[in-house]
Design an enzyme around this catalytic site. Structure first.
Site, PDB file in Angstrom:
ATOM      1  N   GLY A   1      68.265 -55.300  92.369  1.00 15.48           N
ATOM      2  CA  GLY A   1      67.124 -54.944  91.544  1.00 15.48           C
ATOM      3  C   GLY A   1      67.479 -54.983  90.073  1.00 15.48           C
ATOM      4  N   ASP A   2      66.505 -54.693  89.233  1.00 22.39           N
ATOM      5  CA  ASP A   2      66.690 -54.667  87.776  1.00 22.39           C
ATOM      6  C   ASP A   2      67.087 -56.034  87.213  1.00 22.39           C
ATOM      7  OD1 ASP A   2      66.291 -51.804  87.754  1.00 22.39           O
ATOM      8  OD2 ASP A   2      68.333 -51.626  88.532  1.00 22.39           O
TER       9      ASP A   2
ATOM     10  N   GLY B   1      65.005 -58.301  86.073  1.00 22.23           N
ATOM     11  CA  GLY B   1      64.057 -58.775  85.072  1.00 22.23           C
ATOM     12  C   GLY B   1      62.871 -59.495  85.690  1.00 22.23           C
ATOM     13  N   LYS B   2      62.503 -59.087  86.916  1.00 22.46           N
ATOM     14  CA  LYS B   2      61.393 -59.746  87.612  1.00 22.46           C
ATOM     15  C   LYS B   2      60.083 -59.602  86.867  1.00 22.46           C
ATOM     16  CE  LYS B   2      62.211 -57.317  91.300  1.00 22.46           C
ATOM     17  NZ  LYS B   2      63.480 -56.701  90.837  1.00 22.46           N
TER      18      LYS B   2
ATOM     19  N   GLY C   1      60.607 -50.279  88.627  1.00 18.46           N
ATOM     20  CA  GLY C   1      60.001 -50.337  87.303  1.00 18.46           C
ATOM     21  C   GLY C   1      60.169 -51.722  86.711  1.00 18.46           C
ATOM     22  N   HIS C   2      59.088 -52.297  86.223  1.00 19.13           N
ATOM     23  CA  HIS C   2      59.130 -53.600  85.570  1.00 19.13           C
ATOM     24  C   HIS C   2      58.861 -53.420  84.083  1.00 19.13           C
ATOM     25  CE1 HIS C   2      58.088 -55.782  89.609  1.00 19.13           C
ATOM     26  NE2 HIS C   2      59.330 -55.360  89.545  1.00 19.13           N
ATOM     27  N   THR C   3      59.852 -53.787  83.269  1.00 19.65           N
ATOM     28  CA  THR C   3      59.730 -53.656  81.824  1.00 19.65           C
ATOM     29  C   THR C   3      59.309 -54.984  81.219  1.00 19.65           C
ATOM     30  OG1 THR C   3      61.442 -51.944  81.789  1.00 19.65           O
ATOM     31  CG2 THR C   3      60.928 -53.016  79.696  1.00 19.65           C
TER      32      THR C   3
ATOM     33  N   GLN D   1      62.442 -54.198  93.671  1.00 21.64           N
ATOM     34  CA  GLN D   1      63.850 -54.053  94.023  1.00 21.64           C
ATOM     35  C   GLN D   1      64.524 -55.427  94.211  1.00 21.64           C
ATOM     36  OE1 GLN D   1      61.673 -51.847  96.185  1.00 21.64           O
ATOM     37  NE2 GLN D   1      61.919 -50.194  94.755  1.00 21.64           N
TER      38      GLN D   1
ATOM     39  N   THR E   1      66.753 -49.321  99.842  1.00 19.51           N
ATOM     40  CA  THR E   1      65.414 -48.748  99.730  1.00 19.51           C
ATOM     41  C   THR E   1      64.794 -48.678 101.126  1.00 19.51           C
ATOM     42  OG1 THR E   1      63.368 -48.841  98.435  1.00 19.51           O
ATOM     43  CG2 THR E   1      64.189 -50.940  99.307  1.00 19.51           C
TER      44      THR E   1
ATOM     45  N   SER F   1      66.196 -66.615  80.453  1.00 17.65           N
ATOM     46  CA  SER F   1      65.750 -65.579  79.520  1.00 17.65           C
ATOM     47  C   SER F   1      66.917 -65.213  78.607  1.00 17.65           C
ATOM     48  CB  SER F   1      65.279 -64.341  80.294  1.00 17.65           C
ATOM     49  OG  SER F   1      65.008 -63.285  79.403  1.00 17.65           O
TER      50      SER F   1
ATOM     51  N   GLY G   1      66.427 -62.912  75.970  1.00 22.27           N
ATOM     52  CA  GLY G   1      65.997 -61.710  75.269  1.00 22.27           C
ATOM     53  C   GLY G   1      64.818 -61.103  75.997  1.00 22.27           C
TER      54      GLY G   1
END
Length: 426
Positions: free
Chosen positions: A12-13, A15-16, A40-42, A226, A241, A414, A416
């Site tokens: 997870g994490d 950058g989806k 969480g998606h930022t 995730q 999870t 990506s 940035g």
């Protein structure tokens, strides 16, 4: 029609959220098919940051339709808070743009109470690292056939009855096993009753909406949460999870048998993990600190510091085998800038042999030793680079090494957090 699915290849994490946000331009409808607000998606758009936990990332595009599938577990309070925050930022959320499957299970206050009590009762290595959001207990009730579904909110007496039945067992556990205060039935009902009026207008037959889009030749983008190594069946069990994160779950979690033109595996250019569990390539040293600090590696849901390490091609091969990506979206490549040498794990030493895929016995990942290949790094800041041809040669070689080992092409890079800091490779 060109259907797409985006999934996380690691823990997870990856950058989806940003990748979904970019690919939404090519889709008519975006569907979230599993997980809850433990993810969480930022998203960063024109310098403005949005953090989404339940609503699909495509909601930032005003002309797109977003759906929450039956495979998601939804906290009604968090959902309403998310709508309010988006509304305060000028993003209109209406039932015409966003719908929740009537089959989606709801996270209740007693799920959160039980989740937190269980984790608090554990010690040391027994702790899973749960977010305490009630995700696991909600999925448990779903499988035990005693869950409350979003469609039940249309019949509040049914909800009252289900709460009463559920609390017989939940309060027994809370009081007798964990020494916690029991949950009050009436308080839970009044809490949900107050939220029901806001949720009911968003209820819909999500399967039908996807079917209509397909019949009209519209493209659908399926969004997971995730990563593969957190899958309840295929991840580093028990540090996982409570749902299937692999792409094959999209049909069950969205309620539609799909055919995918593009399967995009999101790969962070290094590896991170939040919470407990084995992490063979973890770097608790200056290299890990470089990634943590430069990558701002804090969980968008919990705020916890992410553990960081070198890219692990072993778990990526597993993700390829399980999910069948047609392409890779490589994120946070800019974070590796400034490192003289960059290591990638090409295999594991395990029980006196070298293996290319993770061992499957419980906690066996804690007993492997990474086999590394060293690649030269680059000093150039690549965060403002707009095209592949302008990338430093060593950065290009790093990308090509990933493609070679996985036999999958990298189509997006990506460099940035902002939407504009993305390089497309044709």
């Amino acid at each position: 029609m060109s259907n797409m699915i985006v999934f996380g290849t690691q823990w997870g994490d990856e950058g989806k959220g940003k990748i979904v946000d970019i690919l939404t331009e090519d889709a008519h409808m975006i569907v979230r098919y599993q997980g809850g607000n433990n993810a969480g998606h930022t998203l960063v758009t024109h310098g403005k940051t949005f953090i989404l936990h339940l609503i699909p990332s495509g909601i930032l595009h005003p002309d797109k339709i977003c759906l929450i599938g039956n495979g998601v577990v939804l906290d009604p309070e968090v959902f309403c808070q998310e709508i309010d925050k988006l509304g305060a930022s000028g993003i209109s959320i209406t039932p015409e743009r966003l719908a929740i499957s009537k089959k989606t299970h709801l996270i209740m206050p007693y799920h959160k109470a039980l989740d937190q009590a269980r984790e608090a009762a554990k010690s040391g290595q027994d702790k899973i690292g749960t977010t305490g959001r009630g995700i696991g207990p909600c999925y448990e009730d779903k499988m035990a056939r005693i869950g409350i579904r979003a469609g039940d909110l249309q019949d509040l007496e049914l909800v009252r009855e289900k709460i009463s039945k559920a609390l017989v067992e939940k309060n027994s556990l809370l009081k007798t096993l964990y020494g916690q205060e029991p949950v009050d039935h009436q308080q839970v009902f009044e809490h949900i009753q107050g939220l029901a009026a806001r949720l009911v207008p968003f209820l819909a037959d999500v399967s039908e909406k996807i079917q209509q889009a397909a019949e009209n030749g519209k493209s659908v983008l399926f969004e997971g949460a995730q990563g593969v190594q957190l899958d309840i069946d295929h991840g580093t069990y028990p540090f996982v999870t409570s749902s299937n994160t692999v792409t094959g779950n999209a049909s069950a979690g969205a309620g539609y048998l799909y055919s995918m033109s593009r399967v995009i595996g999101v790969v962070k250019a290094y590896t991170t993990r939040v919470g407990q569990g084995p992490f063979p390539c973890e770097q608790d040293n200056e290299f890990g600190s470089h990634m943590q600090e430069k990558g701002a590696e804090f969980g968008s849901t919990t705020g916890r510091r992410r553990r960081c390490g070198w890219l692990d091609l072993v778990i990526l091969r597993e993700a390829v085998r399980l999910c069948g990506p047609t392409e890779i979206a490589l994120t946070k490549l800019d974070v590796l800038s400034g490192l003289k040498t960059i290591r990638v794990c090409t295999g594991y030493k395990y029980q006196d042999r070298t293996i290319l895929y993770p061992p499957q016995e419980e906690n066996s990942m804690a007993g492997v030793t990474p086999v590394y290949e060293d690649l030269p790094g680059w000093d150039t800041d690549i965060s403002s680079i707009k095209s592949w041809k302008d990338m430093p040669e060593n950065a290009k070689n790093y990308v090509k090494a990933i493609e070679k080992h996985l036999n999958i092409r990298v189509s997006l890079i990506s460099v940035g957090p902002d939407r504009d800091q993305t390089i497309r490779i044709s």
